[in-house]
Design an enzyme around this catalytic site. Sequence first.
Site, mmCIF file in Angstrom:
data_model
loop_
_atom_site.group_PDB
_atom_site.id
_atom_site.type_symbol
_atom_site.label_atom_id
_atom_site.label_comp_id
_atom_site.label_asym_id
_atom_site.label_seq_id
_atom_site.Cartn_x
_atom_site.Cartn_y
_atom_site.Cartn_z
ATOM 1 N N CYS A 197 -66.602 53.914 56.181
ATOM 2 C CA CYS A 197 -67.115 53.445 55.065
ATOM 3 C C CYS A 197 -66.207 52.389 54.224
ATOM 4 C CB CYS A 197 -67.583 54.429 54.294
ATOM 5 S SG CYS A 197 -68.826 55.472 55.008
ATOM 6 N N ARG A 238 -54.561 49.245 64.618
ATOM 7 C CA ARG A 238 -53.808 48.169 64.477
ATOM 8 C C ARG A 238 -54.707 46.874 64.069
ATOM 9 N NH1 ARG A 238 -51.940 46.107 68.367
ATOM 10 N NH2 ARG A 238 -50.039 45.471 67.345
HETATM 11 N N1 LLP Z 1 -36.525 51.601 67.714
HETATM 12 C C1 LLP Z 1 -36.745 51.626 66.411
HETATM 13 C C2 LLP Z 1 -35.818 52.014 65.363
HETATM 14 C C3 LLP Z 1 -38.149 51.228 65.865
HETATM 15 O O1 LLP Z 1 -38.280 51.358 64.705
HETATM 16 C C4 LLP Z 1 -38.891 51.076 66.843
HETATM 17 C C5 LLP Z 1 -40.530 50.551 66.363
HETATM 18 C C6 LLP Z 1 -38.834 51.219 67.959
HETATM 19 C C7 LLP Z 1 -37.441 51.418 68.445
HETATM 20 C C8 LLP Z 1 -39.839 50.713 69.205
HETATM 21 O O2 LLP Z 1 -40.224 49.272 68.878
HETATM 22 P P1 LLP Z 1 -41.255 48.749 70.209
HETATM 23 O O3 LLP Z 1 -40.575 48.522 71.375
HETATM 24 O O4 LLP Z 1 -42.434 49.942 70.416
HETATM 25 O O5 LLP Z 1 -41.510 47.358 69.725
HETATM 26 N N2 LLP Z 1 -47.100 50.167 64.575
HETATM 27 C C9 LLP Z 1 -46.702 48.865 64.757
HETATM 28 C C10 LLP Z 1 -45.534 48.614 65.343
HETATM 29 C C11 LLP Z 1 -44.472 49.795 64.490
HETATM 30 C C12 LLP Z 1 -42.940 49.607 65.123
HETATM 31 C C13 LLP Z 1 -42.148 50.591 64.521
HETATM 32 N N3 LLP Z 1 -40.788 50.678 65.164
HETATM 33 C C14 LLP Z 1 -47.947 48.316 65.634
HETATM 34 O O6 LLP Z 1 -49.033 48.905 66.234
HETATM 35 O O7 LLP Z 1 -47.582 47.055 66.092
#
Ligand code: LLP
Length: 429
Positions: free
Chosen positions: A353, A321
Site C-alpha cells: 500500500c 532494489r
Molecule cells: N565488502 C564490503 C565492506 C561491503 O560493504 C560490500 C557491499 C561488499 C564487500 C560487496 O560489494 P559487491 O561486490 O556486492 O558490490 N543493497 C545494495 C548494495 C549494497 C552493497 C553494500 N556493501 C544494492 O542492492 O545495490
Amino acid sequence: MHHFAYRDGALFAEDVDLREIAEKVGTPVYVYSSATIERHYRLYEQAMASITPGRKPHVFYAMKANSNLGVLKTLAALGAGADTVSEGEIRKALAAGFPPERIVFSGVGKSEGELAFAVEAGIYQVNIESESELDLLSRVGERLGRRQEAVFRVNPDIGAGGHAKITTGSSANKFGVSFEDVHRLYARAANMAGVRIMGLAVHIGSQIRETGAFEAAYAKMRDLVLALREEGHRVDRLDLGGGLGIPYEVPRDFDHGPGLIEAYAGMVGKLTAGLDVELGFEPGRLIVGNAGILLTRVLHLNPRPTKQFLVVDAAMNDLMRPAMYEAYHEIWPVAEPAPGTAAVAYDVVGPICESGDTFTTGRELPQQKPGDLIAFMTAGAYGASMSSTYNQRLLVAEVLVKGDQFAVTRPRQSYEELIGTDRSPPWLS
Ligand code: LLP
C-alpha cells in the site's frame, strides 16, 4: 552468462521448468542457479589467481548479497571464504561450512558481543573501521587471551558506485579510518595485547562498472603500504573489497564474457606488482547477481486512461532494489513470446500500500493476463537478503536449482511464524 534460458516455449533455470517450481512452491519465489554461481566464482577466482602467482588469492564472498544456506554451501564447497558484517552472518557462514580461518568480519558498528563471538570462533581477520573499535577489539582479545589478527579499513576518499546510497569510499561516507589517522593507529596498535595488525582493507562502493575509480583508490593504497613500511610497520595483507558491477540491462541473447573481471584483475596485478602482500577480495553481487531471478505471478490488470498497471504477487518487501535505488531489472515472461507478439507498456507494481511499490513504469512486455508468470532477472544479489515482512507479507521462498534437480532452500514463512513470535504486553493479555 547465466543459465536461465527458453526451452520448448518456456523459461528454464538450468534443466528445470520454472512453471514446475511455481506450481510446487508457489509465488513469489527466488530461484538460484548453481551452475551460474559456480561459473562466476571460478571466473573471479581464476582471474585473481592469475595475478598472484605462487599464492592463492583470498576470495571472501560478501554474503550480505545472498545469504541463502544453499547458496552459501555451494560457495563454501568451492573453497570460497566469507565476508561477514554481523554475528548473524558469522553464525550462518559457520553453519554453511565456511571454516573460521576463511571468514573476515567487516562493518562500522561491531558490538562488544559480536567481536567476542568472532574472536572466540577464531576467524581469520577483523576489518577495523575506527579507533574506538580498535580499542574495543584489543580489550576483547585480551580478556579472551587471544591476539586477534586484523586490518584497518581505510577510507580513500574516492567513492564510486551505481547509486549514491551504495557509495562507500568517499570521506563523506561513514566507512573506515582516514588516510591521515592510519599511521598513528598503526603505531598505537603495535603496543596492544589483544590485536595484531596485519595490513589494510578498502572498499569504495558497489555496482561499479569500470576500473578507473578502483585504480585511483588502489594506487593510494599502494603508496600507503609503502609509507607504513617505511615507518617500520608490518603490512602483509591488502584486502581490496568488492564492488565490481554486473550488467542489469542486457538483451536476451547478449553474451557477456569475463571482460570486466579481466580488466580489473589486470589493473590490480599492475598496481600490486612487487608489493609482496597477500591479496584479499570481497565480491558479492558479481558472484550471485545474475544467478538468481524472482519468479512472480500476475494477479490483476488495472487499465487506466493513460496507462496499464500490471499487479503481480511480488512486492517491494520481496525485492526492494527498484523502490530503494531506482534499480532496473529485466522482466522476462515465463511463456516464451511468439515472434511478432504485440507489446504493451506496463507499470509493473506489487500489492503493497504505497506508490513506491513499483518495479518499473512503461515497460514494454508481451500482453499479459492474470495467472501468467514473469521473472525479474538479475535478482540474485540483494534480493531475498533485503526482504522483509512489511504489510505482514510472508518472507519469500527460495529455491536452488542444480541441473535437473531443485530444492526449496528456504520455505516460504508460515503465518504461524509471522504472527506467533510477537508477544502481548501483560497489561493487555
Ligand atoms: N565488502 C564490503 C565492506 C561491503 O560493504 C560490500 C557491499 C561488499 C564487500 C560487496 O560489494 P559487491 O561486490 O556486492 O558490490 N543493497 C545494495 C548494495 C549494497 C552493497 C553494500 N556493501 C544494492 O542492492 O545495490
